[in-house]
Design a protein around this motif. Structure first.
Motif, PDB file in Angstrom:
ATOM      1  N   ASP A 108      14.277  53.271  40.370  1.00 18.72           N
ATOM      2  CA  ASP A 108      13.282  53.220  41.445  1.00 18.72           C
ATOM      3  C   ASP A 108      13.646  52.174  42.493  1.00 18.72           C
ATOM      4  N   ILE A 109      14.625  51.316  42.198  1.00 20.72           N
ATOM      5  CA  ILE A 109      15.168  50.383  43.191  1.00 20.72           C
ATOM      6  C   ILE A 109      16.668  50.242  42.941  1.00 20.72           C
ATOM      7  N   ILE A 110      17.446  50.351  43.989  1.00 22.78           N
ATOM      8  CA  ILE A 110      18.884  50.084  43.908  1.00 22.78           C
ATOM      9  C   ILE A 110      19.228  49.064  44.990  1.00 22.78           C
ATOM     10  N   ILE A 111      19.828  47.962  44.585  1.00 23.51           N
ATOM     11  CA  ILE A 111      20.291  46.935  45.522  1.00 23.51           C
ATOM     12  C   ILE A 111      21.794  46.810  45.328  1.00 23.51           C
ATOM     13  N   THR A 112      22.552  47.076  46.364  1.00 17.99           N
ATOM     14  CA  THR A 112      23.998  47.107  46.207  1.00 17.99           C
ATOM     15  C   THR A 112      24.687  46.702  47.504  1.00 17.99           C
ATOM     16  N   SER A 113      25.931  46.316  47.374  1.00 15.02           N
ATOM     17  CA  SER A 113      26.761  45.999  48.534  1.00 15.02           C
ATOM     18  C   SER A 113      28.157  46.548  48.265  1.00 15.02           C
ATOM     19  N   PRO A 114      28.477  47.703  48.821  1.00 13.72           N
ATOM     20  CA  PRO A 114      29.798  48.289  48.587  1.00 13.72           C
ATOM     21  C   PRO A 114      30.874  47.522  49.350  1.00 13.72           C
ATOM     22  N   PRO A 115      32.134  47.807  49.091  1.00 11.95           N
ATOM     23  CA  PRO A 115      33.195  47.172  49.889  1.00 11.95           C
ATOM     24  C   PRO A 115      32.990  47.430  51.377  1.00 11.95           C
ATOM     25  N   TYR A 116      33.268  46.420  52.175  1.00  8.06           N
ATOM     26  CA  TYR A 116      33.183  46.579  53.624  1.00  8.06           C
ATOM     27  C   TYR A 116      34.455  47.266  54.126  1.00  8.06           C
ATOM     28  N   LEU A 117      34.355  47.848  55.296  1.00  9.55           N
ATOM     29  CA  LEU A 117      35.518  48.462  55.932  1.00  9.55           C
ATOM     30  C   LEU A 117      36.311  47.353  56.631  1.00  9.55           C
ATOM     31  N   ASN A 118      37.033  46.568  55.827  1.00  7.59           N
ATOM     32  CA  ASN A 118      37.661  45.363  56.379  1.00  7.59           C
ATOM     33  C   ASN A 118      39.098  45.139  55.907  1.00  7.59           C
ATOM     34  N   ARG A 119      39.699  46.153  55.279  1.00  5.91           N
ATOM     35  CA  ARG A 119      41.095  46.095  54.840  1.00  5.91           C
ATOM     36  C   ARG A 119      41.311  45.206  53.627  1.00  5.91           C
ATOM     37  N   TYR A 120      40.248  44.703  52.998  1.00 12.45           N
ATOM     38  CA  TYR A 120      40.433  43.879  51.803  1.00 12.45           C
ATOM     39  C   TYR A 120      40.840  44.769  50.634  1.00 12.45           C
ATOM     40  N   ASP A 121      41.987  44.486  50.068  1.00  9.71           N
ATOM     41  CA  ASP A 121      42.465  45.216  48.899  1.00  9.71           C
ATOM     42  C   ASP A 121      42.120  44.383  47.667  1.00  9.71           C
ATOM     43  N   TYR A 122      41.029  44.752  46.997  1.00  9.48           N
ATOM     44  CA  TYR A 122      40.563  43.943  45.872  1.00  9.48           C
ATOM     45  C   TYR A 122      41.516  44.006  44.684  1.00  9.48           C
ATOM     46  N   SER A 123      42.302  45.068  44.586  1.00  7.57           N
ATOM     47  CA  SER A 123      43.284  45.119  43.499  1.00  7.57           C
ATOM     48  C   SER A 123      44.401  44.107  43.728  1.00  7.57           C
ATOM     49  N   ARG A 124      44.646  43.754  44.976  1.00 11.52           N
ATOM     50  CA  ARG A 124      45.646  42.720  45.270  1.00 11.52           C
ATOM     51  C   ARG A 124      45.032  41.327  45.116  1.00 11.52           C
ATOM     52  N   ILE A 125      43.786  41.172  45.580  1.00 16.37           N
ATOM     53  CA  ILE A 125      43.118  39.874  45.474  1.00 16.37           C
ATOM     54  C   ILE A 125      42.957  39.469  44.008  1.00 16.37           C
ATOM     55  N   TYR A 126      42.617  40.451  43.159  1.00 18.19           N
ATOM     56  CA  TYR A 126      42.390  40.168  41.740  1.00 18.19           C
ATOM     57  C   TYR A 126      43.519  40.711  40.868  1.00 18.19           C
TER      58      TYR A 126
END
Length: 224
Positions: free
Chosen positions: A53-71
């Motif tokens: 009944d409530i979803i609070i989320t923040s998906p990846p931004y369209l900003n070229r961040y490659d999280y597989s490289r960061i982590y």
């Protein structure tokens, strides 16, 4: 540090709180339970006993961040056996980075998105894969939004935190585009709250000037 912590504490207390959902109903007497599902948000296949009944989320931004490289270090320590597996993870992520592959779908034909892609066509971009990333991002987010709609019960609200983007001087209103995709999926768009304005990269400002970019909270509701 103490001053920063005090500011954070004040942000969590009235009158600074944003009334995103109005009054929330109290929890039942029984203890709440938690369930963790490992799944792709674009193709959610888990069995859900109770709809959200409530979803609070923040998906990846369209900003070229490659999280597989960061982590990459963390991934290689516990999740990936070798570089090939890491590369598979990279190519399977939501397409918000340059390493993304061509989108397998072509469902998003929003005029504003087409205009952005047309304006970038033929430009001397610092990476020629930027248009592929932009197109893939909205294709993937379109799939994720449809899945959000499926798991919401009637009357449920979604608060999605997202930031707009700017490439080669071209401003992309991600919050507006995603809200239109949400409306196409069946959500009612209640409002878009501007949380703050962000700056641009030094390269963008040096070439195209400084244009503040919104970071927003999109509030959507699944109609009863």
């Amino acid at each position: 540090m103490a001053e920063q912590l005090n500011r954070m504490y004040e942000d969590l207390n009235p009158p600074h709180q944003l009334p995103l959902f109005g009054a929330l109903r109290p929890l039942a007497d029984s203890k709440p339970t938690a369930c963790v599902e490992l799944a792709d948000a674009r193709h959610f296949t888990g069995e859900i006993e109770d709809y959200a009944d409530i979803i609070i989320t923040s998906p990846p931004y369209l900003n070229r961040y490659d999280y597989s490289r960061i982590y990459s270090l963390e991934l290689c320590l516990a999740f990936c056996k070798d570089f090939n597996e890491l590369k598979q993870v990279r190519h399977s992520l939501l397409r918000s980075h340059i390493e993304s592959r061509e989108p397998p779908t072509n469902d998003v034909k929003h005029p504003a998105l087409i205009e952005v892609l047309d304006n970038l066509k033929g430009q001397n971009l610092n990476n020629p894969r930027i248009p592929v990333m932009i197109k893939g991002y909205f294709e993937d987010m379109n799939l994720a939004i449809k899945e959000l709609y499926k798991v919401c019960q009637p009357g449920a609200r979604v608060a999605l935190v997202i930031g707009n983007s700017r490439f080669h001087g071209e401003l992309i209103p991600v919050d507006l585009l995603l809200s239109e995709l949400a409306a196409d999926a069946g959500f009612g768009v209640e409002r878009i709250i501007i949380a703050r304005y962000k700056g641009n990269s030094s390269q963008q400002m040096g070439r195209y000037g400084r244009v503040p970019v919104r970071e927003s909270i999109c509030i959507w509701r699944k109609n009863a």
